[in-house]
Design a protein around this motif. Structure first.
Motif, mmCIF file in Angstrom:
data_model
loop_
_atom_site.group_PDB
_atom_site.id
_atom_site.type_symbol
_atom_site.label_atom_id
_atom_site.label_comp_id
_atom_site.label_asym_id
_atom_site.label_seq_id
_atom_site.Cartn_x
_atom_site.Cartn_y
_atom_site.Cartn_z
ATOM 1 N N ARG A 1 1.043 5.637 -6.638
ATOM 2 C CA ARG A 1 -0.370 5.853 -6.997
ATOM 3 C C ARG A 1 -0.783 5.047 -8.224
ATOM 4 O O ARG A 1 -1.493 5.526 -9.093
ATOM 5 C CB ARG A 1 -0.656 7.348 -7.198
ATOM 6 C CG ARG A 1 -0.393 8.136 -5.923
ATOM 7 C CD ARG A 1 -0.986 9.508 -5.894
ATOM 8 N NE ARG A 1 -0.713 10.075 -4.570
ATOM 9 C CZ ARG A 1 -1.631 10.260 -3.636
ATOM 10 N NH1 ARG A 1 -2.881 9.952 -3.862
ATOM 11 N NH2 ARG A 1 -1.310 10.771 -2.465
ATOM 12 N N GLU B 1 -4.366 9.327 2.999
ATOM 13 C CA GLU B 1 -3.355 10.033 2.204
ATOM 14 C C GLU B 1 -3.372 9.633 0.742
ATOM 15 O O GLU B 1 -2.989 10.410 -0.127
ATOM 16 C CB GLU B 1 -1.965 9.804 2.810
ATOM 17 C CG GLU B 1 -1.808 10.516 4.145
ATOM 18 C CD GLU B 1 -0.512 10.138 4.836
ATOM 19 O OE1 GLU B 1 0.466 10.873 4.673
ATOM 20 O OE2 GLU B 1 -0.478 9.097 5.515
ATOM 21 N N SER B 2 -3.821 8.397 0.443
ATOM 22 C CA SER B 2 -3.863 7.974 -0.964
ATOM 23 C C SER B 2 -5.188 8.377 -1.601
ATOM 24 O O SER B 2 -5.417 8.099 -2.778
ATOM 25 C CB SER B 2 -3.659 6.465 -1.078
ATOM 26 O OG SER B 2 -4.780 5.794 -0.544
ATOM 27 N N PRO C 1 -2.692 5.681 5.603
ATOM 28 C CA PRO C 1 -2.403 5.523 4.177
ATOM 29 C C PRO C 1 -3.648 5.666 3.298
ATOM 30 O O PRO C 1 -3.568 6.242 2.209
ATOM 31 C CB PRO C 1 -1.816 4.108 4.080
ATOM 32 C CG PRO C 1 -1.253 3.840 5.417
ATOM 33 C CD PRO C 1 -2.106 4.593 6.400
ATOM 34 N N SER D 1 0.257 2.453 -3.640
ATOM 35 C CA SER D 1 -0.907 3.339 -3.571
ATOM 36 C C SER D 1 -0.501 4.745 -3.178
ATOM 37 O O SER D 1 -0.934 5.715 -3.762
ATOM 38 C CB SER D 1 -1.911 2.833 -2.541
ATOM 39 O OG SER D 1 -2.328 1.555 -2.863
ATOM 40 N N LEU D 2 0.349 4.817 -2.146
ATOM 41 C CA LEU D 2 0.639 6.127 -1.575
ATOM 42 C C LEU D 2 1.698 6.870 -2.389
ATOM 43 O O LEU D 2 1.539 8.047 -2.689
ATOM 44 C CB LEU D 2 1.105 5.939 -0.129
ATOM 45 C CG LEU D 2 0.842 7.111 0.785
ATOM 46 C CD1 LEU D 2 -0.626 7.487 0.759
ATOM 47 C CD2 LEU D 2 1.254 6.757 2.203
ATOM 48 N N ILE E 1 0.849 -1.205 0.000
ATOM 49 C CA ILE E 1 0.000 0.000 0.000
ATOM 50 C C ILE E 1 0.879 1.247 0.000
ATOM 51 O O ILE E 1 0.663 2.181 -0.782
ATOM 52 C CB ILE E 1 -0.931 0.012 1.233
ATOM 53 C CG1 ILE E 1 -2.027 -1.039 1.077
ATOM 54 C CG2 ILE E 1 -1.567 1.390 1.414
ATOM 55 C CD1 ILE E 1 -2.982 -1.106 2.233
#
Lengths: 306, 521
Positions: A161, B238-239, B235, A157-158, A153
């Motif tokens: 992206r 933030e995502s 997370p 994702s973070l 993740i």
């Protein structure tokens, strides 16, 4: 063939009965009163808790409860969740597709990646490639899913992206949970395939095939990999338990729905009807996977057909 | 007041160059997969986060003043003996399915809640000594109690006693929780258990309570998702997978606080603080000197700082400071941290380290305490710090993490020395569960007839000042008798994207008033 089918069927019934009985016994032996667990925080009086216990049928002698449970089960009635107040069958059917989807995708991913890694490691055995791939396999085997999932993740994702971190709805949402769970599976498949291929490469028939001028890729795919895949299929089938328990964590990390979270909640709340229902579905999944694995192995390895 | 707030909001919007506009959608992160979401049946506090906006309640509680204000009931009166509540209902209210709201609907809902077949886990008990509901006329309804019950209005202001459409309840039966219909500012669109819950704006809403700032909802849609793993919450925020997220872990909150795109909205939750119950019937905790020593020997500030990163206040007594009836005088007890006094009290009680093994002993018995705790709410972390602090005092702690059902069993049998718990609730009657001799959570095993009487009277008298006096005495007595070690008041750390404006919470602290939420574009 008919006798074989009948035997498998009887075995299946026996396994299901054992699973049902174990689920019944285990939850009744676990400390904690379901009625009290449900009502304590609401300020219900001791009398009200006692009334709920009667309502749930928990004050009947254990053998009576057991027989009632088996009778309901024989009629296909899984009961009503004590916690949710809904039909257990409906609740399981709601969650089953998400879990099956994840388990299937992770199995395919794990098998594919595992076979490729295992094959490469075997071909380059003793070199740095082998060391690297074997190291990767061990990493996959030994990294807990809650950790690798969180790292995935944070990275995908973070920071990058590329994929959503949570939720459901289409392929992008399936990528990270599948890779996380599948990576762990790939580790054990890769180790098994590597060992099998290394052994097969030493066999005289490989040398004979080479001598007859059969192209090496054909030897590898047909003569070496095919018999090596049998044990790998068995490994994958045996990993179902790991997959289901890994799914519990994966569902939680990626905020997915699924049977795992349902089961954990039911156990924490002593929601016996749901626990029993999920255990039965798990046993059924084991039986089906076992059957499927046997069929695939027979197809892969003609020696097993006798 | 409201106008001043509006002026401020406009000024703030102009200052930043962005105007909040109606429309848009947000994703709201919940932290527990709820255990069923029918508010009349289920007890989870998560269900109230979405459903408070689907339903209306007869009355509302103003979180600022603690006063009850009109909701679906425009007015109400309580009989002299406190046993009959008459509610005069608002006219022209319709459920989302078109069913009219009236006195019969109120009767239907309350009778549904108390019906044994429904097996309610919470709502039933919030009605206390409920006897029946009488329909006086189309818009007048009477709730009749067997005996006075002061927390009734507090109960009726909560989503658990919200008004559901009788038509929908009858149509869907046990599957009603997937098809809920209320009168609130948002319509329940769909719920896929464990995956998401979707609400859409109710354009016809026009009967909101005075505590709402808008007539209809400003957002078009709100989607709820479940983030059970605490490590994934920040997370997800933030995502961009969520715009609002409850219960951010304290270490992540500290980081988010410094970000330009997110903020932390810390909401103090009323109720019973996180506290350690000391079993007063089991040696050596049957000796008040030992219990007081443990209170003096617990450095609560250090715990708050290490585990909660100073995001929660130190708890002084059994009630959180945000609760009606909280008595600030309890802060005089056992403060500040004083290990010397703790040691002196233990010496006085006869506990000395005679064999030099670092653990005090008396009559050949070492000072070892059984500490059972549950795996959530940072209890294991708190337990670890306490064990370290007490080790310096010569007290050894044997900690064991147990499940909630097991903990209830252990407490019932009195096998514990210490066990922590906390529970949210806006009425101080919550203390009755913990400190009445017959309370279900009487984990201190206290039996104090005078305190029993105060708690019983507190549940009966409706005068707020009288109630506050009674509960002040209870809080004093709990601390004088050293029944508990209070640790921290619960604070919900909501992580919020700076796109989201106007997020406010009800008197329970858990439930957002989504009608007033806007998006900044």
């Amino acid at each position: 063939m008919f006798g074989y089918g009948l035997r498998r069927l009887l075995e299946a019934v026996l396994v299901l009965w054992l699973a049902a009985t174990l689920a019944f016994g285990a939850m009744h032996l676990t400390p904690g009163d379901p009625a009290q667990t449900l009502l304590a925080a609401s300020g219900a009086s001791a009398d009200e808790v006692a009334r709920r216990r009667v309502q749930l049928g928990l004050d009947d002698p254990l053998p009576v409860q057991y027989v009632r449970y088996l009778a309901d089960l024989a009629r296909g009635d899984l009961g009503v969740s004590w916690l949710h107040g809904r039909s257990v069958r409906r609740m399981i059917l709601e969650q089953l597709p998400a879990t099956a989807e994840l388990a299937l995708a992770a199995t395919l991913f794990g098998a594919l990646v595992g076979v490729v890694l295992g094959l490469l490691a075997a071909l380059y055995r003793g070199t740095w490639v082998d060391a690297l791939l074997t190291g990767l396999a061990v990493l996959g085997l030994s990294t807990p899913v809650f950790w690798s999932g969180l790292l995935a993740i944070l990275l995908f994702s973070l920071h990058l992206r590329w994929f959503p971190s949570a939720g459901s709805g289409g392929l992008p949402y399936l990528v990270l949970p599948t890779a996380t769970l599948g990576f762990a599976l790939a580790g054990s498949v890769a180790r098994m395939v590597r060992a099998q291929v290394v052994e097969a490469l030493r066999m005289p028939y490989v040398l004979a095939a080479l001598a007859r001028g059969i192209p090496p890729w054909r030897i590898l795919l047909v003569h070496v990999l095919r018999p090596a895949l049998g044990p790998a299929v068995a490994v994958v089938a045996l990993q179902l338990g790991f997959l289901l328990s890994g799914a519990v964590v994966t569902e939680s990390v990626f905020a997915r729905q699924g049977l795992g979270r349902l089961a954990v909640q039911a156990i924490l709340w002593r929601d016996l009807p749901v626990v029993r229902g999920v255990v039965l579905v798990g046993a059924l999944a084991y039986l089906l996977t076992g059957l499927l694995a046997d069929l695939i192995q027979v197809w892969l390895d003609p020696r097993l057909r006798q | 007041m409201r106008r001043r707030l509006l002026v401020l909001l406009v000024a703030a919007a102009l200052a930043t160059g962005c105007t909040p506009q109606p429309g848009g959608r947000i994703v709201y992160g919940l932290t527990l997969a709820p255990s069923g979401i029918d508010p009349h049946i289920n007890a989870s506090s998560e269900l109230g986060i979405p459903l408070t906006s689907v339903y209306d309640t007869l009355v509302y509680q103003d979180p600022k003043t603690g006063e009850f204000v009109p909701g679906l009931a425009q007015q109400w009166e309580v009989s002299e003996d406190g046993k009959v509540y008459t509610f005069y209902l608002r006219r022209g209210v319709k459920f989302h399915d078109g069913t009219p709201f009236n006195a019969e609907a109120v009767r239907f809902n309350l009778e549904r809640i108390v019906s044994p077949d429904l097996a309610s886990q919470r709502a039933r008990f919030m009605l206390g000594p409920y006897e029946r509901t009488e329909v006086v006329d189309e818009y007048t309804v009477r709730i009749i109690l067997r005996e006075p019950f002061a927390p009734l209005l507090d109960s009726l202001s909560q989503v658990y006693l919200a008004m559901a459409s009788p038509t929908a309840v009858q149509q869907w039966g046990s599957e009603y929780q997937l098809h809920q219909v209320g009168t609130g500012p948002f319509i329940f669109v769909e719920y896929v258990p464990g995956d998401h819950l979707l609400l859409r704006r109710n354009p016809n809403y026009a009967w909101g309570p005075p505590v709402y700032q808008h007539r209809t909802a400003q957002l078009e849609e709100v989607e709820f998702r479940f983030f059970t793993d605490p490590a994934t919450r920040s997370p997800a925020l933030e995502s961009g997978a969520a715009d609002v997220m409850g219960e951010i872990p304290p270490q992540d909150a500290a980081r988010l606080q410094g970000s330009a795109d997110f903020r932390i909205e810390a909401v103090a939750i009323p109720g019973v603080s996180l506290m350690l119950f000391m079993n007063t019937t089991r040696s050596p905790l049957d000796d008040i000197n030992v219990r007081q020593a443990l209170l003096f020997g617990t450095d609560r500030k250090a715990i708050i700082s290490a585990v909660f990163r100073d995001t929660s206040p130190v708890a002084c007594g059994p009630l959180a400071a945000a609760t009606f009836g909280y008595n600030p005088m309890v802060c005089q007890f056992y403060q500040p941290y004083n290990p010397d006094q703790a040691a002196a009290l233990l010496e006085e009680a006869g506990w000395k380290d005679t064999d030099g093994d670092g653990v005090r002993d008396k009559d050949g018995q070492p000072l070892v305490l059984d500490f059972y705790l549950m795996g959530w709410g940072y209890m294991p972390e708190v337990g670890q710090l306490i064990a370290d602090q007490w080790a310096r005092l010569g007290v050894r702690v044997q900690s064991q993490v147990v499940s909630y059902p097991e903990a209830l069993e252990i407490a019932k049998e009195g096998r514990h020395h210490l066990m922590p718990f906390n529970l949210s609730g806006s009425d101080p009657d919550i203390l009755r569960r913990f400190f009445h001799s017959q309370g279900g959570f009487n984990w201190s095993k206290v039996n104090d007839p005078e305190m029993d009487r105060w708690l019983e009277e507190g549940a009966r008298v409706s005068d707020r000042n009288r109630r506050a006096d009674l509960y002040a005495k209870v809080q004093d007595r709990v601390m004088e008798s050293a029944l508990i070690i209070p640790i921290r008041d619960y604070v919900n750390l909501n992580g919020v994207s700076n796109r989201v404006q106007g997020l406010r919470f009800d008197a329970r602290g858990w439930f957002p008033w989504l009608i007033d939420v806007t998006l900044r574009r």
